[in-house]
Structure formats: structure tokens, C-alpha cells
Design a protein around this motif. Structure first.
Motif, PDB file in Angstrom:
ATOM      1  N   ARG A  22      40.531 -31.441   3.302  1.00 41.07           N
ATOM      2  CA  ARG A  22      39.866 -30.208   3.736  1.00 41.07           C
ATOM      3  C   ARG A  22      38.479 -30.166   3.105  1.00 41.07           C
ATOM      4  O   ARG A  22      38.339 -30.286   1.895  1.00 41.07           O
ATOM      5  CB  ARG A  22      40.665 -28.973   3.325  1.00 41.07           C
ATOM      6  N   THR A  46      46.296 -34.568   8.014  1.00 36.59           N
ATOM      7  CA  THR A  46      45.528 -33.377   8.392  1.00 36.59           C
ATOM      8  C   THR A  46      44.092 -33.512   7.909  1.00 36.59           C
ATOM      9  O   THR A  46      43.856 -33.799   6.734  1.00 36.59           O
ATOM     10  CB  THR A  46      46.146 -32.104   7.777  1.00 36.59           C
ATOM     11  N   GLU A  48      40.504 -31.216   8.038  1.00 30.46           N
ATOM     12  CA  GLU A  48      39.874 -29.951   8.392  1.00 30.46           C
ATOM     13  C   GLU A  48      38.456 -29.931   7.840  1.00 30.46           C
ATOM     14  O   GLU A  48      38.236 -30.262   6.674  1.00 30.46           O
ATOM     15  CB  GLU A  48      40.662 -28.771   7.825  1.00 30.46           C
ATOM     16  N   ARG A  50      35.110 -27.237   7.817  1.00 26.39           N
ATOM     17  CA  ARG A  50      34.520 -25.945   8.171  1.00 26.39           C
ATOM     18  C   ARG A  50      33.115 -25.876   7.603  1.00 26.39           C
ATOM     19  O   ARG A  50      32.890 -26.232   6.443  1.00 26.39           O
ATOM     20  CB  ARG A  50      35.357 -24.787   7.622  1.00 26.39           C
ATOM     21  N   THR A  78      46.772 -33.574  12.723  1.00 23.89           N
ATOM     22  CA  THR A  78      46.027 -32.320  12.873  1.00 23.89           C
ATOM     23  C   THR A  78      44.548 -32.559  12.605  1.00 23.89           C
ATOM     24  O   THR A  78      44.184 -33.145  11.584  1.00 23.89           O
ATOM     25  CB  THR A  78      46.549 -31.241  11.902  1.00 23.89           C
ATOM     26  N   ARG A  80      40.963 -30.311  12.656  1.00 19.75           N
ATOM     27  CA  ARG A  80      40.237 -29.049  12.830  1.00 19.75           C
ATOM     28  C   ARG A  80      38.787 -29.267  12.415  1.00 19.75           C
ATOM     29  O   ARG A  80      38.517 -29.763  11.332  1.00 19.75           O
ATOM     30  CB  ARG A  80      40.829 -27.934  11.966  1.00 19.75           C
ATOM     31  N   ARG A  82      35.294 -26.910  12.736  1.00 22.62           N
ATOM     32  CA  ARG A  82      34.705 -25.667  13.224  1.00 22.62           C
ATOM     33  C   ARG A  82      33.558 -25.228  12.326  1.00 22.62           C
ATOM     34  O   ARG A  82      33.466 -25.635  11.170  1.00 22.62           O
ATOM     35  CB  ARG A  82      35.755 -24.558  13.308  1.00 22.62           C
ATOM     36  N   LYS A 109      47.613 -31.242  17.009  1.00 16.85           N
ATOM     37  CA  LYS A 109      46.714 -30.082  17.007  1.00 16.85           C
ATOM     38  C   LYS A 109      45.271 -30.563  16.914  1.00 16.85           C
ATOM     39  O   LYS A 109      44.915 -31.297  15.995  1.00 16.85           O
ATOM     40  CB  LYS A 109      47.031 -29.145  15.841  1.00 16.85           C
ATOM     41  N   ILE A 111      41.397 -28.899  17.120  1.00 20.14           N
ATOM     42  CA  ILE A 111      40.505 -27.746  17.209  1.00 20.14           C
ATOM     43  C   ILE A 111      39.086 -28.235  16.955  1.00 20.14           C
ATOM     44  O   ILE A 111      38.745 -28.628  15.841  1.00 20.14           O
ATOM     45  CB  ILE A 111      40.882 -26.652  16.189  1.00 20.14           C
ATOM     46  N   ASN A 139      42.044 -26.792  21.333  1.00 23.93           N
ATOM     47  CA  ASN A 139      40.985 -25.786  21.370  1.00 23.93           C
ATOM     48  C   ASN A 139      39.639 -26.497  21.366  1.00 23.93           C
ATOM     49  O   ASN A 139      39.246 -27.095  20.369  1.00 23.93           O
ATOM     50  CB  ASN A 139      41.094 -24.851  20.162  1.00 23.93           C
TER      51      ASN A 139
END
Length: 204
Positions: A22, A46, A48, A50, A78, A80, A82, A109, A111, A139
Motif C-alpha cells: 500500500r 494486493t 493499492e 492512493r 487486488t 487499486r 486512485r 478486484k 479499481i 471500477n
């Protein structure tokens, strides 16, 4: 050292137990460069990222390519990516190549929600069921309003959903001008029609 400078290959034994990455940072190029330290045998499930502020489409493309080059398709489930966008300025949807991610067949998943977003095309959507058969959440919505008309419409979404048996969440920008021709008996069609009407109400 330039962020574009390739790093020496890491030892295979680095981060043998790492499963979740992350990153919360406004420096996307720096984050992309550091991901090169992951060995090919990594077991990251995973990822992620941001960002605040928003990042450019070029930076997004670089990160997606880096993910394809340095993450292990046997494990990643996963993804993500964003930004936290409060920019009122419109920006047209970008044609960001998702090809580097198509090898990750275990993805459940995805995103990719950021300013400008990624432009879903009929060709891209048609490749998704084969590339990501276990997909549950998708998404690709931008975090801003786009002035451009999407290349996909409700028929592409219906076809996509029909070929993804595990799909639970679908967020895509699509052209809803022909929604009135959708058969009302189709449960997903009803949902899409409701979404289109709600979107129209919000714009009034």
C-alpha cells in the motif's frame, strides 16, 4: 538518479513473505521506481496506490507498465489505483493501455479511479472475460466529469457482465443515450437504466 533509470535486479530472496503493498503518496514516479525492487518471484496479492494531488495519464501508464513488469501474475488478486481529486476542471477520458495487466488471470478486484480515468473501449471490454475470469469488482470510473462521449454503451456492459459469472460490482462510464431500447426484463438492464436516469437527474 533519474526515475527512468532501471535498477539492478533484486535478489530473488527479497521480501519472500510480502503479500500487501500500500502506497499513499503524491510522488507517483518515485513509487513506480521503487516497485522495481520487487523480485519476479514476489507473492504480492494486493497492491493499492492512493495519490493526492492528481497524477497525469503518463504517470498512470508508467505505473501500469511497471505492475506488468514486476508483479507476479500467479498471485496478484487486488489492484487499486486512485487519486483524491477535487479539481473542477474537466479532462477527456484517456486511452490508457491495460494490456500489461491482461496476464494477471487471478485478479478479482480492479479499481482504476483517477482524474481523467481510463477510456474503456469495446476491444478492451471484449478481452476482459478471458483475461480476468475470476473478476468480482471492476471500477474504471474517473474521479472527474469528462466532456467526452464514451466509446462504449449499455450493450457492451451487458455483454461484459454476461461473460463474468462472478461479477458483483461494475463501475464504467458509458454512453446511455440508447438506454430506452434495453429490455426491461433483464435485471442488469433495469439496474443500468436506473443508473442512467439517476445520472441524468444529478446533471439537472
Amino acid at each position: 538518479m533519474s526515475w527512468a533509470t532501471p535498477l539492478p535486479p533484486p535478489p530473488r530472496e527479497w521480501f519472500p513473505s510480502l503479500e500487501v503493498v500500500r502506497i499513499d503518496s503524491g510522488n507517483l514516479r518515485g513509487a513506480t521506481a521503487h516497485l522495481q525492487y520487487l523480485p519476479p518471484s514476489n507473492r504480492v496479492r494486493t497492491f493499492e496506490y492512493r495519490s493526492n494531488p492528481i497524477f497525469s495519464s503518463g504517470e498512470a501508464k508508467d505505473l501500469i507498465k511497471t505492475l506488468g513488469d514486476h508483479f507476479n501474475p500467479l498471485y496478484l488478486q487486488t489492484l487499486r489505483m486512485r487519486d483524491i481529486s477535487f479539481e473542477p476542471t474537466n479532462r477527456a477520458l484517456e486511452d490508457i493501455d491495460l494490456t500489461p495487466l491482461l496476464a494477471f488471470r487471478r485478479l478479482e478486484k480492479i479499481i482504476l479511479a483517477f482524474f481523467g480515468g481510463t477510456k474503456g473501449t469495446p476491444k478492451t471490454l471484449s478481452s476482459i472475460p478471458t483475461a480476468w475470469p475470476k473478476l468480482r469488482h471492476l471500477n474504471l470510473r474517473p474521479t472527474n466529469e469528462s466532456p467526452s462521449t464514451p466509446d462504449i454503451d449499455h450493450t457492451h456492459l451487458l455483454e461484459l457482465a454476461a461473460n463474468l459469472p462472478h461479477l458483483r460490482t461494475l463501475r464504467l462510464t458509458f454512453d446511455a443515450t440508447e438506454m430506452s431500447v434495453v429490455p426491461a426484463t433483464h435485471s442488469l438492464s433495469c439496474t443500468l437504466l436506473w443508473m442512467a436516469r439517476l445520472s441524468a437527474i444529478r446533471r439537472v
